[in-house]
Design an enzyme around this catalytic site. Structure first.
Site, mmCIF file in Angstrom:
data_model
loop_
_atom_site.group_PDB
_atom_site.id
_atom_site.type_symbol
_atom_site.label_atom_id
_atom_site.label_comp_id
_atom_site.label_asym_id
_atom_site.label_seq_id
_atom_site.Cartn_x
_atom_site.Cartn_y
_atom_site.Cartn_z
ATOM 1 N N GLY A 25 71.869 9.027 8.980
ATOM 2 C CA GLY A 25 70.528 9.618 8.919
ATOM 3 C C GLY A 25 70.236 10.091 7.520
ATOM 4 O O GLY A 25 71.099 10.677 6.874
ATOM 5 N N LYS A 37 83.176 -1.855 -1.974
ATOM 6 C CA LYS A 37 82.600 -3.148 -2.393
ATOM 7 C C LYS A 37 83.121 -3.545 -3.764
ATOM 8 O O LYS A 37 82.402 -4.152 -4.569
ATOM 9 C CB LYS A 37 81.061 -3.082 -2.391
ATOM 10 C CG LYS A 37 80.497 -2.619 -1.054
ATOM 11 C CD LYS A 37 79.004 -2.831 -0.961
ATOM 12 C CE LYS A 37 78.470 -2.258 0.351
ATOM 13 N NZ LYS A 37 77.028 -2.432 0.523
ATOM 14 N N LEU A 40 60.093 90.939 -8.327
ATOM 15 C CA LEU A 40 58.725 91.442 -8.196
ATOM 16 C C LEU A 40 57.714 90.395 -8.608
ATOM 17 O O LEU A 40 58.027 89.446 -9.333
ATOM 18 C CB LEU A 40 58.537 92.682 -9.096
ATOM 19 C CG LEU A 40 59.364 93.908 -8.706
ATOM 20 C CD1 LEU A 40 59.294 94.948 -9.827
ATOM 21 C CD2 LEU A 40 58.839 94.499 -7.393
ATOM 22 N N SER A 56 60.310 88.032 -1.641
ATOM 23 C CA SER A 56 61.299 88.372 -0.617
ATOM 24 C C SER A 56 61.971 89.721 -0.900
ATOM 25 O O SER A 56 63.137 89.757 -1.270
ATOM 26 C CB SER A 56 62.334 87.262 -0.467
ATOM 27 O OG SER A 56 62.728 86.728 -1.711
#
Lengths: 305, 638
Positions: B116, B169, B471, B544
């Site tokens: 193929g 061949k 602060l 905080s």
């Protein structure tokens, strides 16, 4: 990477390992596998390999025999004994329509009989069991069209083989994926030759039906083919009578369609030697193939194994 | 064998001898490359004929069919033995790989015959995947052609190591040594980079039988081997047994509750009772206690043997797991580079999801990068966006979960894979792995969930929380911003949480009551923790003021590295700066609960760092802190 044995593995051992691997792949990949069992030597090897693949487990799928009701009586006895001895989950199917219609090889010929009682029966059984994988004992060396059959051969929802749409099969990687309704035919002994099968039977001490061994059997000869008179359903032609001959069978099937050969090979070594020396191809004795040219290709597309 | 059997030996003895011979026989699988024009069918037909495999009934019909065709002395056109495909061509059946069997006294052969033209790459790759050797046919009159190069490239891609160049061949060029030498030299030059271990060139005439079985009288100049004797003796024994153990678990064997075995075929190496093994994926250890077959237990199993293994302990193993020896582990990763042969009309598209099957492992996967396409005729690389049928590309593949694999060069059975379409289930392509990406042999994937450690490694840093307190107007935000810039400039991933981006969104429902302040800090601390989990360096800049809140934040951080930075700037300095005019408002009583004015600030008792905002330059403070952050990061177990 190939069955070419790495050092230490004989080629038979390599073939065995390859087949076991294929069996396990089926068990692991499919929901409802089934193993075709025709009672012949290839089926005997297949059964032996299946037992090896899953040991110490039982074979994890049923064994299916398509009974045409025209098999040699001895085959049926052998089948039932194997099922008992190996604790097989045996399913026997006969085409009920064909049976009701009285289909037989004498009246309807090998082609019709085989189509209805074998091909159609197989399709019925596969549909009824909703099997997604059917394991068979075909080998690539048997016949030209088998030479390019895949090990995992895809079938559409009609169980037909589409040769144009085969999946490439590389290394030992098998594509086991299916769409709903589709199924797979799987051939674990694809790469074995007939000689491999016989030497393996010998090496492993695998039991095969006695019909393979030469015995004196009642036969009639029709156009060069020896047909065994296995039961009283046999139709003699006018003037025909059975005579005893030393014969054996190279392939087993429906007794009116299985040609025996004259032989003195009464044990395995003699068979193997005789086979080695013989110069005719195995399927010659199988009458179904000679009905029409290219019949194997066509039967396969129709769903025959 | 018939000679042996003709003697007076009993059938059984003769058979035993002969069977022993059969067992010693090796099996050689080879592939033939070349088109019908090169005489490939004639060559295979000649091999079948010479090995006396053609049965009487076949021979008779062959002689009949051979009339009016080019035949050798035997009066047979050998190509008819192989080309019995005319009927199939008429039916439009794809002509693809056919397997043929023959044997000689010394060896058994399986020939993969791939005729193929259109599907050549696909079919050749399929045939080559199970071949030990390839015969590359060249027509002596035409020499090395583009096609010869293409075949050889595919052989090299699939890793066929042994090649015979059959210059066929040769009779048609007058058995000319010069022609043969020129073809051999040209081919050797071309094949030098293809990685063939053996390459032998043989001048043959398949039709006339020259140099097929015995030295040809027509070519006294040729001193090399003849084709069949060469195929019978070439050493192709694979070194699979010497390679590291790979045992892919194919099927869990569980006949009852008392037995649990793992069935599979040893892909490479040797496994023995008593061996310590590891499961490649989970890295869990176990020891082999039994190796079962139906023929009995055996002490060891070598590559190629199908067996069932029993382990000394209960470990979680399922189909797809690979058992290996410690210290010889395969790659375990979800990415690798591979060469891919595309085999379907549906083109390969990067990004599309496919199923990948490697051994018994089946996972979703996609091509993440198509690096280049290799032209199979010229071997040139070119950029590509897709791969078409029969094209070969070099790609990166990503799997949805990690799989165990080796490079194909190291181990073909654990280095090859196929890609399957998720809808049609067609086999779309076949690949060979070049190497794993993101090598991960030493990583424990057992606990490979995506976690902080993994994300952190990805970012190359230690996630941590740097908590500023001080602060209003003390300089927290100024320093925090400088730190963030510095970290980012250094390629680190940092983020600032401050009043500006939290109070306006996440916490805009909160006021300034004590409860609201606590909730404010709780939320910020939780977010900081999540961000650290994501692998970030989180800088929190909040006044905080209360120790309890800061303690809460530290607790929420849990095992994340948490550092407290006290920006100690006297109230007077802050009030003097008053960048937002808040102190003034507070003094006027317009803001209630303002820290330092109408609400207390509880200075930290044991801060990790104290920055003196009144006297230090902000850049100096940032530098100092950057060094500390870096220091905190190193040596800290994430």
């Amino acid at each position: 990477m190939t069955v070419n044995g790495p050092r230490g593995l004989s080629h038979l051992k390599s073939l065995e390992s390859e087949s076991i691997e294929i069996f396990r792949e089926v068990a692991a990949s499919f929901e409802r596998p089934v193993m075709m069992y025709s009672i012949g030597k290839d089926s005997s090897v297949l059964l032996h390999l299946a037992r090896k693949a899953f040991f110490p487990s039982r074979i994890p799928f049923p064994i299916l025999h398509i009974d045409t009701k025209w098999k040699f009586r001895e085959m049926i006895e052998f089948r039932d004994r194997m099922a008992r001895e190996h604790d097989l989950d045996l399913i026997v199917h006969t085409n009920p329509d064909g049976l009701a219609a009285g289909i037989n090889p004498f009246d309807h010929g090998s082609a019709v009989h085989t189509d209805i009682m074998k091909t159609q029966a197989l399709r019925q059984a596969l549909n009824a069991g909703q099997y997604d994988a059917a394991i068979g004992g075909a080998r690539r060396d048997e016949e030209k069209s088998r030479a390019k059959e895949r090990i995992f051969s895809h079938r559409n929802a009609q169980h037909a083989w589409d040769p144009k749409n085969q999946r490439p099969e590389l290394w030992r990687i098998f594509n086991t994926r299916l769409a709903p309704g589709e199924s797979m035919r799987v051939f674990p002994i694809s790469n074995w030759t007939e000689l491999d099968v016989w030497t393996y039977i010998y090496a492993e001490g695998i039991e095969i039906p006695d019909l393979y061994f030469a015995r004196r059997r009642p036969v009639v000869e029709r156009s060069g083919t020896l047909i065994m008179v296995d039961d009283d359903r046999f139709r003699f032609n006018p003037g025909e009578t059975a005579r005893e001959e030393m014969i054996r069978f190279r392939t087993l099937g429906c007794y009116p369609l299985s040609g025996g050969i004259r032989s003195d090979a009464a044990d395995l070594p003699s068979i193997i030697m005789e086979m080695q020396a013989s110069r005719t191809s195995e399927r010659e004795g199988r009458l179904i193939d000679s009905d029409s040219v290219g019949s194997m290709e066509r039967k396969k597309q129709e769903g025959y194994f | 064998m018939s000679n042996v059997l003709a003697t007076a030996l009993s059938a059984e003895t003769a058979l035993d001898l002969w069977l022993a011979e059969q067992t010693d026989k090796g099996l050689l699988r080879f592939l033939t490359c070349g088109s019908v024009d090169d005489g490939k069918s004639t060559l295979i037909g000649r091999l079948l004929y010479d090995s006396q495999l053609i049965l009487d009934d076949q021979l008779a019909s062959l002689r009949k069919e051979s009339r009016n065709r080019t035949t050798g002395e035997e009066g047979i056109d050998f190509s008819l033995l192989v080309d019995g495909l005319t009927a199939e061509r008429e039916q439009g059946i794809t002509i693809d790989v056919a397997y043929r069997f023959f044997s000689t006294d010394k060896r058994k052969f399986i020939v993969a015959d791939t005729p193929g033209h259109e599907q050549y790459t696909r079919n050749m790759a399929t045939g080559a995947s199970n071949a030990d050797l390839a015969i590359v046919l060249v027509d002596a009159r035409k020499g090395v052609l583009t096609q010869t190069r293409r075949h050889s490239f595919i052989l090299s891609l699939i890793g066929v190591k042994h090649v015979v160049l059959a210059v066929n061949k040769i009779d048609l060029v007058g058995y000319d040594a010069g022609v043969f030498d020129a073809i051999e030299a040209e081919y050797r030059a071309f094949a030098a980079d293809l990685g063939f271990e053996t390459l032998v060139a043989i001048p043959v005439s398949a039709l006339r039988g020259d140099n097929m079985l015995a030295p040809s009288a027509n070519m006294p100049w040729y001193r090399g081997p003849q084709l069949v004797p060469y195929l019978e003796t070439i050493e192709v024994a694979s070194d699979r047994v010497e390679k590291p153990l790979r045992f892919p678990v194919q099927w869990v064997n569980r006949p009852d509750l008392d037995f649990r075995g793992f069935s599979g075929t040893v892909a490479s190496g040797v496994v023995a009772v008593g061996d310590d093994i590891l499961i490649a994926a989970s890295r869990k250890p176990a020891r082999i206690t039994r190796i079962l077959t139906m023929d009995g237990d055996q002490p060891r199993a070598i590559a190629g043997e199908a067996v069932t293994l029993v382990l000394d302990r209960e470990v979680d193993i399922s189909r797809g797991d690979v058992l290996v020896h410690p210290g010889e582990t395969p790659d375990y990763s979800n990415q690798f580079q591979a060469r891919l042969v595309w085999m379907n009309d549906e083109q390969a598209i990067p990004g599309r999801s496919y199923l990948l099957k490697l051994g018994a492992q089946l996972v979703p996967a996609s091509i993440t990068d198509l690096k280049f396409r290799t032209n199979v005729n010229t071997l040139e690389h070119s950029a590509a966006k897709t791969l078409e049928l029969n094209e070969v590309g070099t790609v990166t593949i990503a799997t949805d979960k990690p799989i165990a694999f080796d490079s194909y060069a190291d181990n073909p059975l654990t280095g090859s894979f196929i890609l399957i379409d998720r809808i049609s289930n067609a086999t779309l392509g076949a690949g060979v792995i070049e190497y794993g990406l993101r090598r991960a042999q030493n990583l424990s994937y057992q606990s490979f969930d995506v976690n902080r450690k993994v994300r952190a490694e990805l970012k190359g840093q230690t996630p941590q929380i740097v908590w500023f307190t001080g602060l209003s107007g003390s300089g927290k935000s100024t320093v925090a911003n400088l730190i963030e810039k510095r970290l980012t400039a250094e390629g680190k991933h940092a983020y600032i949480l401050d009043g500006d981006n939290v109070r306006h969104g996440l916490n805009k429902d909160l006021g300034f009551t004590d409860e609201a302040r606590v909730e404010n800090i709780r939320r910020v601390a939780e977010v900081a923790r999540l961000m650290a989990d994501a692998g970030l360096i989180v800088i929190v800049s909040f006044i905080s003021p209360f120790r309890n809140e800061r303690r809460l934040a530290r607790e929420i951080a849990g095992d994340v590295k948490f550092s407290e930075v006290y920006v100690n700037t006297p109230l007077e300095v802050c009030e003097a700066r008053d960048p937002k005019g808040l102190y003034a408002k507070a003094r006027r009583g317009e803001i209630s609960n303002f820290t330092g004015i109408s609400s207390p600030y509880e200075a930290p008792e044991a801060p990790d760092v104290v920055l003196h905002g009144a006297v230090q330059d902000p850049l100096r403070m940032a530098d100092e802190l950057y060094a500390r952050i870096f220091e905190w990061g190193t040596g800290y177990t994430i």
